[in-house]
Write a protein that holds these residues in place. Structure first.
Motif, PDB file in Angstrom:
ATOM      1  N   THR A  17       0.833  -1.194   0.000  1.00 22.89           N
ATOM      2  CA  THR A  17       0.000   0.000   0.000  1.00 22.89           C
ATOM      3  C   THR A  17       0.868   1.244   0.000  1.00 22.89           C
ATOM      4  OG1 THR A  17      -1.700  -1.175   1.265  1.00 22.89           O
ATOM      5  CG2 THR A  17      -1.824   1.229   1.268  1.00 22.89           C
ATOM      6  N   ASP A  20      -0.494   8.366  -0.276  1.00 21.35           N
ATOM      7  CA  ASP A  20       0.085   9.585  -0.829  1.00 21.35           C
ATOM      8  C   ASP A  20      -0.798  10.784  -0.475  1.00 21.35           C
ATOM      9  OD1 ASP A  20       1.790  11.214  -2.257  1.00 21.35           O
ATOM     10  OD2 ASP A  20       1.280  10.389  -4.223  1.00 21.35           O
ATOM     11  N   LYS A  61       4.977   4.286   2.113  1.00 22.50           N
ATOM     12  CA  LYS A  61       4.929   3.060   1.310  1.00 22.50           C
ATOM     13  C   LYS A  61       5.122   1.883   2.255  1.00 22.50           C
ATOM     14  CE  LYS A  61       7.132   3.218  -2.671  1.00 22.50           C
ATOM     15  NZ  LYS A  61       8.221   3.396  -3.676  1.00 22.50           N
ATOM     16  N   GLU A  66      -2.272  -4.644   3.039  1.00 18.08           N
ATOM     17  CA  GLU A  66      -3.435  -3.873   2.609  1.00 18.08           C
ATOM     18  C   GLU A  66      -4.284  -3.647   3.844  1.00 18.08           C
ATOM     19  OE1 GLU A  66      -5.729  -5.035  -0.852  1.00 18.08           O
ATOM     20  OE2 GLU A  66      -3.990  -6.167  -1.581  1.00 18.08           O
ATOM     21  N   ASN A  85      -3.124   3.855  -2.749  1.00 15.10           N
ATOM     22  CA  ASN A  85      -2.744   3.096  -3.937  1.00 15.10           C
ATOM     23  C   ASN A  85      -2.442   1.662  -3.498  1.00 15.10           C
ATOM     24  OD1 ASN A  85      -2.313   5.269  -6.138  1.00 15.10           O
ATOM     25  ND2 ASN A  85      -1.242   6.061  -4.361  1.00 15.10           N
ATOM     26  N   ILE A  87      -0.857  -1.840  -4.526  1.00  9.25           N
ATOM     27  CA  ILE A  87       0.146  -2.314  -5.482  1.00  9.25           C
ATOM     28  C   ILE A  87       0.162  -3.840  -5.493  1.00  9.25           C
ATOM     29  CG2 ILE A  87       2.592  -2.179  -6.150  1.00  9.25           C
ATOM     30  CD1 ILE A  87       1.195   0.598  -5.890  1.00  9.25           C
ATOM     31  N   TYR A  90       4.039  -4.948  -8.730  1.00  8.85           N
ATOM     32  CA  TYR A  90       4.621  -3.658  -9.132  1.00  8.85           C
ATOM     33  C   TYR A  90       3.661  -2.732  -9.873  1.00  8.85           C
ATOM     34  CZ  TYR A  90       9.007  -5.929  -7.903  1.00  8.85           C
ATOM     35  OH  TYR A  90      10.001  -6.589  -7.224  1.00  8.85           O
ATOM     36  N   ASP A  91       2.393  -3.118 -10.013  1.00 11.40           N
ATOM     37  CA  ASP A  91       1.418  -2.278 -10.704  1.00 11.40           C
ATOM     38  C   ASP A  91       0.383  -1.743  -9.721  1.00 11.40           C
ATOM     39  OD1 ASP A  91       2.394  -2.520 -13.349  1.00 11.40           O
ATOM     40  OD2 ASP A  91       1.385  -4.466 -13.568  1.00 11.40           O
ATOM     41  N   VAL A  92      -0.072  -0.517  -9.976  1.00 15.64           N
ATOM     42  CA  VAL A  92      -1.166   0.049  -9.187  1.00 15.64           C
ATOM     43  C   VAL A  92      -2.459  -0.584  -9.697  1.00 15.64           C
ATOM     44  CG1 VAL A  92      -2.424   2.151  -8.572  1.00 15.64           C
ATOM     45  CG2 VAL A  92       0.065   2.240  -8.836  1.00 15.64           C
ATOM     46  N   GLU A  94      -5.364  -0.428  -7.757  1.00 17.12           N
ATOM     47  CA  GLU A  94      -6.472   0.373  -7.239  1.00 17.12           C
ATOM     48  C   GLU A  94      -5.912   1.685  -6.728  1.00 17.12           C
ATOM     49  OE1 GLU A  94      -9.798   0.292  -3.650  1.00 17.12           O
ATOM     50  OE2 GLU A  94      -8.723  -1.544  -4.140  1.00 17.12           O
ATOM     51  N   LYS A  95      -6.609   2.763  -7.052  1.00  8.95           N
ATOM     52  CA  LYS A  95      -6.205   4.093  -6.587  1.00  8.95           C
ATOM     53  C   LYS A  95      -7.482   4.845  -6.233  1.00  8.95           C
ATOM     54  CE  LYS A  95      -3.501   8.113  -7.857  1.00  8.95           C
ATOM     55  NZ  LYS A  95      -2.429   8.579  -8.715  1.00  8.95           N
TER      56      LYS A  95
END
Length: 153
Positions: A17, A20, A61, A66, A85, A87, A90-92, A94-95
């Motif tokens: 997670t 930000d 980070k 989660e 976010n 992760i 290595y991909d987002v 959900e944002k």
């Protein structure tokens, strides 16, 4: 070859997670809320980072974790501008911005010392009266609490 080093690179998260857009003045409250000092997984904390939207911001980070919805609701009370976010590989995936639900169950303590929720073993319940400025009303005694009067359970 000399590189112009203007930014510090931080390892990407494989899973976890990223929180930000935390107001800088709220960053360490979020750190305490999440109990990050006790975690054994990797944690990166950025404080007073430049932000075109906010001026200064914080970022956290957290590897391999989660958080459940009730924890995100708590973060929304402290840092209403935060963006979560999620992760995976290595991909987002959900944002979303944190948001307060219409009712907060067992998250906030009533500031009224005579409230039944402070004197009997029971779950507290608050209704959101206003988001800006933040204002909550106790379901039991109808005491209205501003952001400065809110204490998390």
């Amino acid at each position: 070859m000399v590189k112009d080093k203007k930014e510090l690179a931080v390892a990407a998260l494989k899973n976890g997670t990223v929180i930000d857009h935390i107001p800088s003045e709220s960053l360490f409250q979020v750190v305490d809320l999440l109990g990050l000092q006790k975690l054994t997984s990797n944690v990166t904390i950025g404080f007073n980072l430049s932000s075109s939207e906010m001026g200064k911001k914080g970022i956290i980070k957290i590897a391999d974790i989660e958080y459940p919805e009730d924890m995100l609701n708590r973060i929304a009370l402290i840092a209403p501008t935060a963006v979560i976010n999620i992760i995976k590989d290595y991909d987002v995936v959900e944002k979303r911005k944190v948001s307060l639900p219409d009712s907060l169950i067992d998250i906030v303590k009533c500031p009224n010392p005579k409230c039944i929720s402070n004197n009997e073993p029971m779950r507290t319940r608050f209704d959101v009266v206003s988001h800006k400025p933040l204002s909550l009303r106790c379901h039991f005694c109808e005491c209205v609490a501003s952001a400065a009067e809110i204490t998390l359970k």
